[in-house]
Design a protein around this motif. Structure first.
Motif, PDB file in Angstrom:
ATOM      1  N   GLU A 287       0.718  -1.247   0.026  1.00 37.96           N
ATOM      2  CA  GLU A 287       0.126  -0.066  -0.021  1.00 37.96           C
ATOM      3  C   GLU A 287       0.922   1.361   0.068  1.00 37.96           C
ATOM      4  O   GLU A 287       0.369   2.201  -0.290  1.00 37.96           O
ATOM      5  N   PHE A 288       2.196   1.201   0.203  1.00 40.73           N
ATOM      6  CA  PHE A 288       2.975   2.323   0.369  1.00 40.73           C
ATOM      7  C   PHE A 288       3.428   2.777  -1.018  1.00 40.73           C
ATOM      8  O   PHE A 288       3.678   1.837  -1.905  1.00 40.73           O
ATOM      9  N   GLN A 289       3.262   3.878  -1.586  1.00 42.20           N
ATOM     10  CA  GLN A 289       3.582   4.420  -2.620  1.00 42.20           C
ATOM     11  C   GLN A 289       5.035   4.171  -3.234  1.00 42.20           C
ATOM     12  O   GLN A 289       5.257   4.095  -4.353  1.00 42.20           O
ATOM     13  N   GLY A 290       6.005   4.302  -2.408  1.00 44.40           N
ATOM     14  CA  GLY A 290       7.281   4.160  -2.710  1.00 44.40           C
ATOM     15  C   GLY A 290       7.477   2.630  -3.225  1.00 44.40           C
ATOM     16  O   GLY A 290       8.087   2.364  -4.053  1.00 44.40           O
ATOM     17  N   GLN A 292       5.038   0.499  -4.428  1.00 42.83           N
ATOM     18  CA  GLN A 292       4.378   0.663  -5.728  1.00 42.83           C
ATOM     19  C   GLN A 292       5.339   1.208  -6.823  1.00 42.83           C
ATOM     20  O   GLN A 292       5.242   0.490  -7.960  1.00 42.83           O
ATOM     21  N   PHE A 293       5.773   2.201  -6.586  1.00 44.82           N
ATOM     22  CA  PHE A 293       6.791   2.808  -7.777  1.00 44.82           C
ATOM     23  C   PHE A 293       7.919   1.761  -8.276  1.00 44.82           C
ATOM     24  O   PHE A 293       8.104   1.558  -9.381  1.00 44.82           O
ATOM     25  N   ALA A 296       6.438  -1.136 -10.140  1.00 43.36           N
ATOM     26  CA  ALA A 296       5.698  -0.554 -11.345  1.00 43.36           C
ATOM     27  C   ALA A 296       7.075  -0.530 -12.431  1.00 43.36           C
ATOM     28  O   ALA A 296       7.020  -0.824 -13.491  1.00 43.36           O
ATOM     29  N   ASP A 297       8.136   0.211 -11.714  1.00 44.92           N
ATOM     30  CA  ASP A 297       9.380   0.209 -12.683  1.00 44.92           C
ATOM     31  C   ASP A 297       9.903  -1.067 -12.859  1.00 44.92           C
ATOM     32  O   ASP A 297      10.390  -1.268 -14.227  1.00 44.92           O
TER      33      ASP A 297
END
Length: 391
Positions: A287-290, A292-293, A296-297
């Protein structure tokens, strides 16, 4: 490679045809069910796994590129890439059975006589013979022309003397494609290729190399001490060994690209499952955006590498003039991606990623070799630049 006929707007124009999707599903199921349970054990043993080889052979995935007329599956370059990718997704070490065999089969297909192909390829197809590709030496890695292994005429045959280093499957392979100098001082035409059988007198092997990764794939020196072979074991033309070696690598680098994509995909899959379950600060770390990034990368890089690997496979199959560039580019991008993605996978698992309870540390160790063997990524950039500058 064929493609579907839908318009690009649907996205289907860039989807693999069903036959390749079916192959992927078949190899993936096999790898998960038959190789997955032994992957960690094979890595821990750090030795060639006869059990894994038997599994691959029984399933018919060990040497897909042998043509049907030699009792093989006759799979094209893209199908072979898909198979390597899916095996490497579970175990890079075990996947080297496929890449090692391709290194032996390809020069036979490119430069062998019909008699040579008929003599050796059926045995590779059945799994009775595993191949090895013996070109590197301690002082002749990227600089292939610096090799010192010699082949001299001896009556109606040849005598080989010298040492080959870092040879995958050495000691397990029944057939070795050996490159040796036949015409010293002739520059790029100084070396020739030979078919050497493991049963030939005068062959000995060094101790298995203690490698960082790629366990389950044995790597040894090959010592050739007065190995005498008949004249019909010359592979291709005398003095054209370097040409044959480089042409072979143009094709086989596609397999290393696929292997790297598989390693990266396996690491991403495991990391995604982990971050969904691992909880910190009252929530799943997914759930943490970091986080998720990072995910995704990683996925974005893998998709790009896979697309280029498949593009290179299509070029290999069609004999496209830009194969040298595409093979080098695919191998370079995919292996750099594998190293980056596996490093990030370890990071996402934190301390858990650094121990052998989880497979990402193995995948990180395995990824490194893909940046090195079959030409370092620095050499790949030289190959690409030369292709571009030649127009």
């Amino acid at each position: 490679m064929t493609t579907t006929q839908q318009t690009p707007a649907t996205g289907e124009a860039f989807r693999l045809p069903d036959e390749y999707q079916d192959l992927r599903a078949s190899v993936r199921a096999f790898a998960q069910q038959r190789l997955g349970p032994i992957a960690a054990e094979v890595d821990a043993a750090d030795a060639f796994s006869p059990a894994a080889y038997r599994e691959l052979t029984a399933a018919g995935f060990h040497a897909l590129g042998v043509p049907e007329r030699y009792s093989g599956a006759g799979a094209d370059a893209l199908a072979q890439a898909v198979a390597v990718e899916e095996i490497a997704r579970v175990s890079a070490g075990i996947s080297t059975v496929l890449t090692s065999n391709k290194l032996g089969v390809t020069p036979l297909l490119l430069g062998g006589t019909e008699e040579q192909r008929a003599r050796y390829l059926p045995s590779v197809a059945t799994g009775d013979v595993l191949c090895a590709y013996a070109i590197s030496e301690r002082e002749a890695g990227s600089d292939v022309a610096a090799m010192r292994c010699r082949a001299v005429r001896d009556g109606d045959g040849w005598r080989l003397d010298g040492t080959k280093s870092w040879i995958t499957s050495a000691g397990e392979a029944g057939l070795l494609v050996v490159f040796a100098v036949t015409d010293p001082g002739a520059g790029s035409r100084s070396a020739s290729a030979f078919l050497v059988e493991a049963a030939d007198a005068g062959i000995a092997y060094g101790a298995p190399e203690r490698k960082m990764g790629l366990h389950g794939s044995v790597t040894r020196e090959v010592h050739l001490d007065g190995v005498r072979i008949p004249a019909d074991r010359l592979l291709g033309e005398r003095g054209r060994g370097v040409h044959l070696a480089l042409a072979t690598l143009d094709h086989t680098r596609v397999s290393i690209a696929a292997q790297a994509v598989g390693i990266a995909q396996g690491a991403l899959d495991y990391a995604v499952g982990y971050v969904r379950e691992r909880r910190q600060f009252g929530q799943a770390i997914a759930e943490f955006q970091g986080v998720q990034f990072m995910i995704a990368d990683m996925a974005m890089a893998i998709e790009a590498a896979r697309a280029l690997a498949y593009r290179a496979a299509a070029a290999a199959q069609s004999g496209a003039p830009d194969l040298a560039f595409l093979g080098a580019a695919a191998k370079c991008l995919a292996s750099d991606t594998a190293m980056s993605v596996t490093t990030d996978a370890v990071q996402l698992l934190g301390g858990a990623g650094y121990v052998r309870d989880h497979p990402v540390e193995r995948m990180m160790r395995d990824a490194k070799i893909t940046q090195i063997y079959e030409g370092t990524n620095q050499i790949q950039r030289v190959v690409m630049a030369r292709a571009l500058l030649k127009g």
